[in-house]
Design a protein around this motif. Sequence first.
Motif, PDB file in Angstrom:
ATOM      1  N   ASN A 108       0.627  16.382  13.508  1.00 31.09           N
ATOM      2  CA  ASN A 108      -0.736  15.938  13.234  1.00 31.09           C
ATOM      3  C   ASN A 108      -0.784  15.037  12.014  1.00 31.09           C
ATOM      4  N   ILE A 109      -0.102  15.427  10.929  1.00 29.52           N
ATOM      5  CA  ILE A 109      -0.138  14.588   9.724  1.00 29.52           C
ATOM      6  C   ILE A 109       0.754  13.353   9.875  1.00 29.52           C
ATOM      7  N   ILE A 110       1.770  13.444  10.724  1.00 31.80           N
ATOM      8  CA  ILE A 110       2.598  12.266  10.996  1.00 31.80           C
ATOM      9  C   ILE A 110       1.775  11.240  11.775  1.00 31.80           C
ATOM     10  N   GLN A 111       1.068  11.702  12.811  1.00 31.01           N
ATOM     11  CA  GLN A 111       0.258  10.800  13.642  1.00 31.01           C
ATOM     12  C   GLN A 111      -0.900  10.196  12.870  1.00 31.01           C
ATOM     13  N   THR A 157      21.849  11.188   4.648  1.00 30.79           N
ATOM     14  CA  THR A 157      20.584  11.902   4.468  1.00 30.79           C
ATOM     15  C   THR A 157      19.410  10.922   4.505  1.00 30.79           C
ATOM     16  N   ALA A 158      19.547   9.808   3.806  1.00 33.82           N
ATOM     17  CA  ALA A 158      18.489   8.782   3.792  1.00 33.82           C
ATOM     18  C   ALA A 158      18.302   8.186   5.188  1.00 33.82           C
ATOM     19  N   SER A 159      19.400   8.034   5.930  1.00 34.54           N
ATOM     20  CA  SER A 159      19.318   7.497   7.296  1.00 34.54           C
ATOM     21  C   SER A 159      18.568   8.451   8.217  1.00 34.54           C
ATOM     22  N   LEU A 160      18.869   9.759   8.099  1.00 36.75           N
ATOM     23  CA  LEU A 160      18.161  10.761   8.899  1.00 36.75           C
ATOM     24  C   LEU A 160      16.676  10.795   8.529  1.00 36.75           C
ATOM     25  N   ARG A 161      16.389  10.613   7.225  1.00 35.58           N
ATOM     26  CA  ARG A 161      14.998  10.562   6.760  1.00 35.58           C
ATOM     27  C   ARG A 161      14.291   9.348   7.360  1.00 35.58           C
ATOM     28  N   ALA A 162      15.001   8.209   7.417  1.00 36.22           N
ATOM     29  CA  ALA A 162      14.423   6.982   7.984  1.00 36.22           C
ATOM     30  C   ALA A 162      14.122   7.153   9.477  1.00 36.22           C
ATOM     31  N   ILE A 163      15.052   7.812  10.189  1.00 31.94           N
ATOM     32  CA  ILE A 163      14.820   8.065  11.619  1.00 31.94           C
ATOM     33  C   ILE A 163      13.607   8.982  11.789  1.00 31.94           C
ATOM     34  N   PHE A 164      13.522  10.009  10.930  1.00 31.85           N
ATOM     35  CA  PHE A 164      12.376  10.919  10.964  1.00 31.85           C
ATOM     36  C   PHE A 164      11.069  10.145  10.737  1.00 31.85           C
ATOM     37  N   MET A 165      11.080   9.236   9.752  1.00 31.14           N
ATOM     38  CA  MET A 165       9.870   8.474   9.420  1.00 31.14           C
ATOM     39  C   MET A 165       9.417   7.572  10.569  1.00 31.14           C
ATOM     40  N   SER A 166      10.339   7.238  11.480  1.00 26.51           N
ATOM     41  CA  SER A 166       9.964   6.392  12.627  1.00 26.51           C
ATOM     42  C   SER A 166       8.914   7.082  13.495  1.00 26.51           C
ATOM     43  N   MET A 167       8.816   8.414  13.395  1.00 27.65           N
ATOM     44  CA  MET A 167       7.821   9.154  14.181  1.00 27.65           C
ATOM     45  C   MET A 167       6.395   8.788  13.779  1.00 27.65           C
ATOM     46  N   GLY A 174       6.345   2.578  20.897  1.00 31.19           N
ATOM     47  CA  GLY A 174       6.148   2.802  22.336  1.00 31.19           C
ATOM     48  C   GLY A 174       6.385   4.262  22.678  1.00 31.19           C
ATOM     49  N   GLU A 175       5.283   4.983  22.921  1.00 30.42           N
ATOM     50  CA  GLU A 175       5.378   6.430  23.169  1.00 30.42           C
ATOM     51  C   GLU A 175       6.207   6.758  24.404  1.00 30.42           C
TER      52      GLU A 175
END
Length: 200
Positions: A108-111, A157-167, A174-175
């Motif tokens: 919810n907070i990501i969206q 770790t920063a790369s995984l964080r960046a992938i997470f932030m893509s959400m 594109g959902e």
Amino acid sequence: MATAFTNSEKELIRNRLHKAAKECLGKYGVKKTTVDQLVKMAGISKGAFYNFYAKKEILFFYVLEDYQNSLVDKLTKKLEKETTIGIEQFSELIFELYHNVRQSFIMNIIQQQELQYLMRKLPEELLMNHHSLDDMFMEKVFSHIKVKDDVHISVVTASLRAIFMSMMYMKEIGEQDFEEVLKLLIKGLALQIIKEDQNE
């Protein structure tokens, strides 16, 4: 004069506040949740709230961190059952981790794109400690995989964080294709960091 809480009372109040915060984040998000809502749900006074947290954003941070730690614990237990983790296993485990986040109250907070807003409201030392925890988690993961010689934990770790932030940009990305995009990004990272024996 303020009433002093016993240790067991403090623990109970913290648990109630965390439960209330989790529910509110899932329903309303960061900005629309008020301290008044939280204290009403937890059954405490507003004054008592500020004995525990200087502001609501710090409570939210700890709730998010608790959730992250529970995911990390589950992942670590799965890693411990494996003898060696290759590219495919690593990719599947990390994807499952992100998939669990997508099914949780955090989405919810990501969206609503409130994650960055929340981070801006937090003291710098909290964020620094959080990044250190991420690095410690990656060290645990690295102990179960054969890592390429030139790989640095902080970069992974920063790369995984960046992938997470893509959400946060799922609609823009594109959902319909997002899950496949996520898998591709994770697999790409795994290929860059994991060393596999050629004869396996």
